[in-house]
Design a protein around this motif. Structure first.
Motif, mmCIF file in Angstrom:
data_model
loop_
_atom_site.group_PDB
_atom_site.id
_atom_site.type_symbol
_atom_site.label_atom_id
_atom_site.label_comp_id
_atom_site.label_asym_id
_atom_site.label_seq_id
_atom_site.Cartn_x
_atom_site.Cartn_y
_atom_site.Cartn_z
ATOM 1 N N LYS A 66 -13.713 -8.003 22.818
ATOM 2 C CA LYS A 66 -14.366 -6.791 22.322
ATOM 3 C C LYS A 66 -13.902 -6.448 20.909
ATOM 4 O O LYS A 66 -14.530 -5.643 20.216
ATOM 5 C CB LYS A 66 -14.071 -5.607 23.250
ATOM 6 N N PRO A 104 -14.618 -1.538 30.408
ATOM 7 C CA PRO A 104 -15.190 -1.586 29.060
ATOM 8 C C PRO A 104 -14.376 -0.801 28.032
ATOM 9 O O PRO A 104 -13.654 0.132 28.366
ATOM 10 C CB PRO A 104 -16.571 -0.935 29.246
ATOM 11 N N THR A 105 -14.539 -1.200 26.781
ATOM 12 C CA THR A 105 -13.876 -0.521 25.667
ATOM 13 C C THR A 105 -14.818 0.461 24.983
ATOM 14 O O THR A 105 -14.391 1.500 24.492
ATOM 15 C CB THR A 105 -13.373 -1.565 24.645
ATOM 16 N N ASP A 111 -20.391 -3.468 26.838
ATOM 17 C CA ASP A 111 -19.820 -3.166 25.519
ATOM 18 C C ASP A 111 -20.823 -3.405 24.397
ATOM 19 O O ASP A 111 -20.469 -3.861 23.306
ATOM 20 C CB ASP A 111 -18.540 -3.973 25.268
ATOM 21 N N THR A 113 -22.701 -2.324 21.329
ATOM 22 C CA THR A 113 -22.323 -1.300 20.347
ATOM 23 C C THR A 113 -23.438 -0.967 19.350
ATOM 24 O O THR A 113 -23.243 -0.134 18.465
ATOM 25 C CB THR A 113 -21.079 -1.754 19.561
#
Length: 300
Positions: A66, A104-105, A111, A113
């Motif tokens: 990530k 998840p980050t 993830d 973005t």
């Protein structure tokens, strides 16, 4: 004694050639347990853990980097449930540049973005990771695919229930029945939880436990109850219109069935402890720390 003399002579010879300061400060070598060791990259750590699983996850896996890249030389590792901003700051303070998170980050399962590109919270977090050259790898599909499941191993170990595990890995038959109240107290103490949600009579005796940490989903939870007939389901999280309502109706029908909802993070955090222990065994030269993500929610 002779080995120690030879080791000192070896170090003395190489430092005479290139200078002690250069050798000792070089990122290409490190001294640990009295030996010169080769650097370890993020990719090498990931690849070794993947070998714990007999098959590749395929392109659909969420277990991807990530942040950062595979070639980063690891200075320290942090395991956690979520790579929160607070966890990232703690990793920086520990001198760690590799975070292995279970969940998840960036606020969605894959993830993705793209939808967050103009969001200031996302930008701050992404920039913090980039500024400190920190790699973040999600280890979800792989750790759940080890035999036995690494998260289940961690949870059972922390609860002290390993020897009570049934062959199917999700049923635990305790040697003596506990009241629901006593079981909840045990769960809270061992898993460091302040509060849980439950359905049931606190005085009900519980001996056969169905343990489903994380978010197994209502269908899996209900089918498992129907098939395995536990005294109590202990789970991570629920959809309130599914499992809770099934348990309520089961009790109204006459079944002695209880439900304990731990919370997703608390129910799977021991899996990150398991991961930290694995890393310490495989890479003893690298400082590995488990940093709990904690619960984002509070209760009044």
């Amino acid at each position: 004694m002779q080995n120690e003399v030879n080791r000192r002579k070896f170090i003395s010879n190489i430092t005479k050639g290139v200078g002690a300061t250069m050798i000792l400060s070089s990122p290409l070598v490190s001294f640990a347990s009295g030996f010169l060791r080769e650097p370890v990259t993020v990719g090498e750590v990931i690849d070794l853990f993947k070998k714990e699983v007999s098959h590749e996850m395929g392109k659909d896996t969420v277990d991807t980097l990530k942040a950062g890249n595979r070639d980063i030389v690891v200075t320290g590792i942090v395991t956690t449930m979520f790579a929160t901003i607070e966890v990232i700051r703690k990793a920086i303070a520990l001198g760690a540049n590799f975070i292995i998170a279970h969940e998840p980050t960036f606020y969605n399962h894959r993830d993705d973005t793209k939808w967050l590109e103009n969001d200031e919270v996302y930008r701050y977090k992404a920039d913090l990771l980039k500024q400190h050259n920190i790699a973040v790898w999600r280890n979800h599909d792989y750790i759940h695919s080890t035999k036995p499941d690494g998260v289940m191993e961690g949870v059972a170990g922390q609860l002290g229930w390993e020897k009570y595990q049934d062959a199917n890995q999700v049923i635990y038959n305790l040697p003596a029945a506990l009241t629901l109240k006593a079981m909840i107290s045990h769960l809270k103490t061992k898993l460091h939880i302040q509060t849980v949600r439950y359905i049931g009579n606190p005085d009900q005796l519980c001996k056969k436990i169905l343990l489903l940490p994380g978010a197994a989903g209502g269908t899996t939870q209900i089918e498992s109850i129907s098939t395995m007939k536990p005294d109590v389901l202990v789970c991570g999280e629920i959809s309130e219109w599914e499992t809770a309502e099934y348990v309520r109706d089961a009790r109204a029908q006459g079944q002695q069935l209880s439900l304990v909802v731990l919370g997703h993070i608390a129910s799977e955090e021991p899996g990150s402890v398991f991961m930290a222990q694995w890393l310490r065994e495989k890479f003893p030269q690298i400082k590995t720390s488990h940093v709990p993500a904690g619960n984002s929610l509070s209760f009044l």
